[in-house]
Design an enzyme around this catalytic site. Structure first.
Site, mmCIF file in Angstrom:
data_model
loop_
_atom_site.group_PDB
_atom_site.id
_atom_site.type_symbol
_atom_site.label_atom_id
_atom_site.label_comp_id
_atom_site.label_asym_id
_atom_site.label_seq_id
_atom_site.Cartn_x
_atom_site.Cartn_y
_atom_site.Cartn_z
ATOM 1 N N ASN A 1 -7.231 2.454 -6.540
ATOM 2 C CA ASN A 1 -7.985 2.506 -5.293
ATOM 3 C C ASN A 1 -9.474 2.305 -5.531
ATOM 4 O O ASN A 1 -10.145 1.612 -4.761
ATOM 5 C CB ASN A 1 -7.746 3.844 -4.590
ATOM 6 C CG ASN A 1 -6.517 3.808 -3.713
ATOM 7 O OD1 ASN A 1 -6.560 3.313 -2.598
ATOM 8 N ND2 ASN A 1 -5.392 4.288 -4.228
ATOM 9 N N TYR B 1 -16.851 31.903 -8.933
ATOM 10 C CA TYR B 1 -16.167 33.120 -9.372
ATOM 11 C C TYR B 1 -15.924 34.070 -8.218
ATOM 12 O O TYR B 1 -16.844 34.400 -7.481
ATOM 13 C CB TYR B 1 -16.971 33.866 -10.447
ATOM 14 C CG TYR B 1 -16.492 35.284 -10.610
ATOM 15 C CD1 TYR B 1 -15.195 35.535 -11.034
ATOM 16 C CD2 TYR B 1 -17.300 36.369 -10.255
ATOM 17 C CE1 TYR B 1 -14.716 36.839 -11.119
ATOM 18 C CE2 TYR B 1 -16.829 37.669 -10.342
ATOM 19 C CZ TYR B 1 -15.539 37.894 -10.772
ATOM 20 O OH TYR B 1 -15.044 39.170 -10.836
ATOM 21 N N SER C 1 0.813 -1.231 0.000
ATOM 22 C CA SER C 1 0.000 0.000 0.000
ATOM 23 C C SER C 1 0.840 1.272 0.000
ATOM 24 O O SER C 1 0.626 2.165 0.802
ATOM 25 C CB SER C 1 -0.923 0.028 1.217
ATOM 26 O OG SER C 1 -1.719 -1.122 1.245
ATOM 27 N N VAL D 1 3.772 -14.910 -6.281
ATOM 28 C CA VAL D 1 2.917 -15.920 -6.898
ATOM 29 C C VAL D 1 3.530 -16.271 -8.245
ATOM 30 O O VAL D 1 3.824 -15.389 -9.051
ATOM 31 C CB VAL D 1 1.475 -15.403 -7.034
ATOM 32 C CG1 VAL D 1 0.634 -16.364 -7.865
ATOM 33 C CG2 VAL D 1 0.861 -15.240 -5.647
ATOM 34 N N CYS E 1 3.149 7.164 -6.899
ATOM 35 C CA CYS E 1 3.042 8.522 -7.451
ATOM 36 C C CYS E 1 3.838 9.516 -6.628
ATOM 37 O O CYS E 1 4.153 10.613 -7.087
ATOM 38 C CB CYS E 1 1.599 8.995 -7.469
ATOM 39 S SG CYS E 1 0.403 7.704 -7.774
ATOM 40 N N ARG F 1 -5.693 -5.805 10.967
ATOM 41 C CA ARG F 1 -7.082 -5.738 10.500
ATOM 42 C C ARG F 1 -7.591 -7.086 9.997
ATOM 43 O O ARG F 1 -8.614 -7.172 9.334
ATOM 44 C CB ARG F 1 -7.196 -4.687 9.404
ATOM 45 C CG ARG F 1 -7.190 -3.264 9.958
ATOM 46 C CD ARG F 1 -7.033 -2.232 8.853
ATOM 47 N NE ARG F 1 -7.226 -0.888 9.374
ATOM 48 C CZ ARG F 1 -6.324 -0.212 10.070
ATOM 49 N NH1 ARG F 1 -5.154 -0.761 10.349
ATOM 50 N NH2 ARG F 1 -6.576 1.016 10.502
#
Lengths: 453, 453
Positions: free
Chosen positions: A305, A426, A37, A78, A41, A68
């Site tokens: 995501n 504006y 995770s 894998v 970027c 978690r």
């Protein structure tokens, strides 16, 4: 079972866990790298020094995922998908131990791999990709111990221009060597030219139409220069920013359906086509472009995501879909902001569309307000329908995120005529009385009207 | 014939002139003031010193309009509309001379007048409105010759908070006295509270629930203090920012249709209802709110310019419409950005809508990126349909203009579920991987789903 522990995979795992507790759903995730995770970027900003610490780029550590209730197995690659047998083979990269593990539901989130052309010298010390945190750390280590100050960036897409900024910020003399006619091939060349000029204005040497033929090495085998068909560019460090391709070797070997860009093909629920119990998301899939109606490959954390969220909901027994993209992207090089959404001219041609293009100059704020910065907006609108097809923006502070206005308009199929009436925010510090997007829309209306069709 | 030489009127005149030359269309415009086509929205920044010169706020001078073939008569007040006779009576404010002039087509663009409650002392020297350039100049003159540094702003709407910033920038001790429960009554009070706190953080004294009862004067009759029901606030200068009302006395006297807010009522082509050859636009009209389906009065230059454009096209023989507004507004106080679009809670109640509200905290950039600034987004979504009803934003740099995303979504009737899939520009310097608008939309989806209805 999740293959790939980055944005898409771990978002899927987390969302599935939110929907079903450990008693109802066991979640195993395999990640071959050292990190889970993380924000790829963010790497250019870490290299450039805007982000001080690698750990800031990690949204959630393996330990946090495990807390978690996700059995995240790091450094475990894998190596085979047995779709018929409902199992995957994995290898512990530390011990070398291999094992088969069965799944009921499989999520493929294998990401993308950087393009790394088989050039002589490309594996020399001092030549770096910037795909993973390990890559970023290796580059930073090289920069810290390199005395020379000459950097060559190969490629002038998002990663290339962001790395050019990072290296400029670290005091390097930067040359960007680009195969295309102009930098930022995600823009039309006329807009790419604006980027070219602005980057030269920042002191970056921009080389277009350049085919890199080899990388020369010098003492201790370290990189010494980048050679193109025309000349050579001395380099103490080289950064590769050539782009990425979907990492789908496993999926291909397993006979899963790939599209023309090499990405996995899914349905709107992000289920791999023809496979009831396999989902895929993130940089390894192709996504539907809502404007052209065709599949594209876009490696971008924000899509990954969203895919993960959708997959996790579906795997967890809920219902969600990912309707597609309009191709929005935004980037910056120092103060220069670059954004695009929808189709470029060549995309529109390829999609069989006829259109008009307009380009306008405006400012990000009211002209009389301090730091009103120039911005250029190019807009494409379809003939007959007047439907918005795409927007490209090059400008300064406040320019880039204006592309979101066009992104929503594209998503909902607005015409440029409808856009001229948009009630946009504006006030003099935020916009001229006609927002630049409205100015472009007005001009596009006139252009479409004038055309005989 | 155009009555009123500011944004709406002169945009209409200019657009009509673009469509028809002087041989085909004679254009006469009356303006009672000294200036044409100026940016009232820019006055706070001129007073505050961000804009150095009054003339920067003038988009087009009377001479420039005349060069374009518009017979603009300055300092000439229209005193009567004779709709049956197709003529207007005007008075030259310099000479006092009166005249009737006939029209074939009439454009009413009389603007708005500031609310000026009949308080004792309100006309004292040192008490200033900020509606016109003359007002701005008078205030600047007062500030330049006043030695005391205590300023009281009455009203905490856009003009009030912008004037508070202007006065802070000029080194004043500023107190904002506000009748409402919180500043910025265009936001819900919970969001207004954030503005309150941020303004106090800037050193501005914020007084809510305060009814001004009188203004005290001292030596030479100059302002000395502002008195409320509770206490008095010493003041060397007082600025009124209480809001504006449509300037429709002429129209009312002529029997033209006015709405519940006192503004002229028009059709979608900006033609005054029931009058084939009379148009009206700008601050003197009511506009259709596309979210509630009801008329509102919004005095804002960007609407006035659009109205003028539409009127000019129609008067010039073309076809254009103004479909309505969604109520977008953006403002700032120093680094604090404040934005809203669509309905507040009380608007939604009044429109008979049932809805959920959610509020989220996020940042304008990726959390790890330098200067990632906190922002709060509140979102309203309708029960059952899940349709977006409104968004309010309070934050720092990069927060305000995000409201445009919601403005487009409102215009096109998107649901919050649809919004969660929006392809918005993402890169760490521009947004977290989930844009704050998406985070709010996701939370709103959950809220609407949970509600039994």
């Amino acid at each position: 079972m999740v293959v790939g522990g980055d944005a898409a995979g771990m978002s899927a795992a987390s969302q599935a866990r939110r929907m079903k507790g450990p008693d109802d759903l066991e979640i195993i995730a395999f990640e071959r790298g050292h990190f889970s995770s993380f924000s790829a970027c963010g790497i250019p900003y870490w290299v450039g020094g805007d982000v001080s610490d690698r750990d800031q780029l990690i949204a959630r550590s393996p330990e946090e995922h495990r807390e978690r209730g996700i059995d995240l197995r790091m450094r475990t690659e894998v190596t085979e998908l047995d779709v018929a047998g409902g199992r995957v083979r994995s290898r512990d990269l530390e011990s070398g131990a291999e094992a088969w593990t069965s799944y009921d539901k499989l999520v493929i989130a294998t990401g993308a791999r950087p393009v790394r052309p088989p050039l002589p010298g490309i594996d020399a010390p001092g030549v770096h990709g910037v795909q993973t945190l390990d890559d970023g750390q290796a580059l930073i280590d090289t920069l810290n111990r390199t005395e020379g100050r000459r950097a060559v960036v190969i490629g002038a897409g998002y990663i290339g221009v962001e790395m050019a900024e990072a290296l400029i910020n670290r005091g390097y003399e930067v040359t960007v060597v680009n195969r295309g006619r102009e930098p930022m091939s995600t823009l039309d060349p006329d807009m790419g030219r604006l980027v070219h000029d602005a980057m030269e204005g920042l002191g970056i040497t921009m080389v277009n139409d350049a085919e890199v033929t080899k990388i020369l090495t010098g003492e201790e085998g370290r990189v010494r220069a980048v050679v193109t068909q025309d000349t050579e560019y001395p380099a103490d460090v080289v950064v590769l920013g050539i782009g990425v391709r979907p990492e789908t070797a496993l999926a291909e070997a397993a006979g899963l359906p790939l599209g023309e860009h090499g990405g996995l093909l899914t349905d709107l629920a992000m289920r791999v086509r023809g496979h009831e119990n396999i989902w895929a998301g993130g940089d390894c899939v192709e996504v539907l472009d809502l404007v052209s109606g065709r599949e594209r490959h876009i490696a971008l954390g924000t899509h990954a995501n969203k895919h993960g969220q959708v997959i996790g909901s579906n795997v967890g027994g809920g219902y969600a879909t990912f309707p597609g993209v309009v191709g929005t992207a935004v980037s910056k090089v120092c103060a220069l902001e670059i954004a695009r959404t929808g189709l470029r001219e060549k995309d529109a041609h390829r999609a069989g569309l006829r259109f008009e293009t307009v380009t306008i100059e405006s400012t990000s704020r009211a002209g009389y307000y301090p730091n009103a910065a120039p911005m250029t907006v190019k807009m494409l609108a379809e003939l007959r329908t007047g439907r918005l097809l795409g927007v490209q923006i090059v400008g300064r502070e406040g320019a880039g995120k204006r592309v979101d206005i066009a992104a929503v308009a594209l998503t909902t199929g607005m015409t440029v005529e409808q856009m001229t009436a948009l009630d946009l925010g504006y006030a003099p510090p935020f916009s001229p009385v006609w927002d630049p997007i409205l100015v472009a829309a007005r001009k596009a209306v006139t252009a479409v009207r004038k055309t005989t069709h």
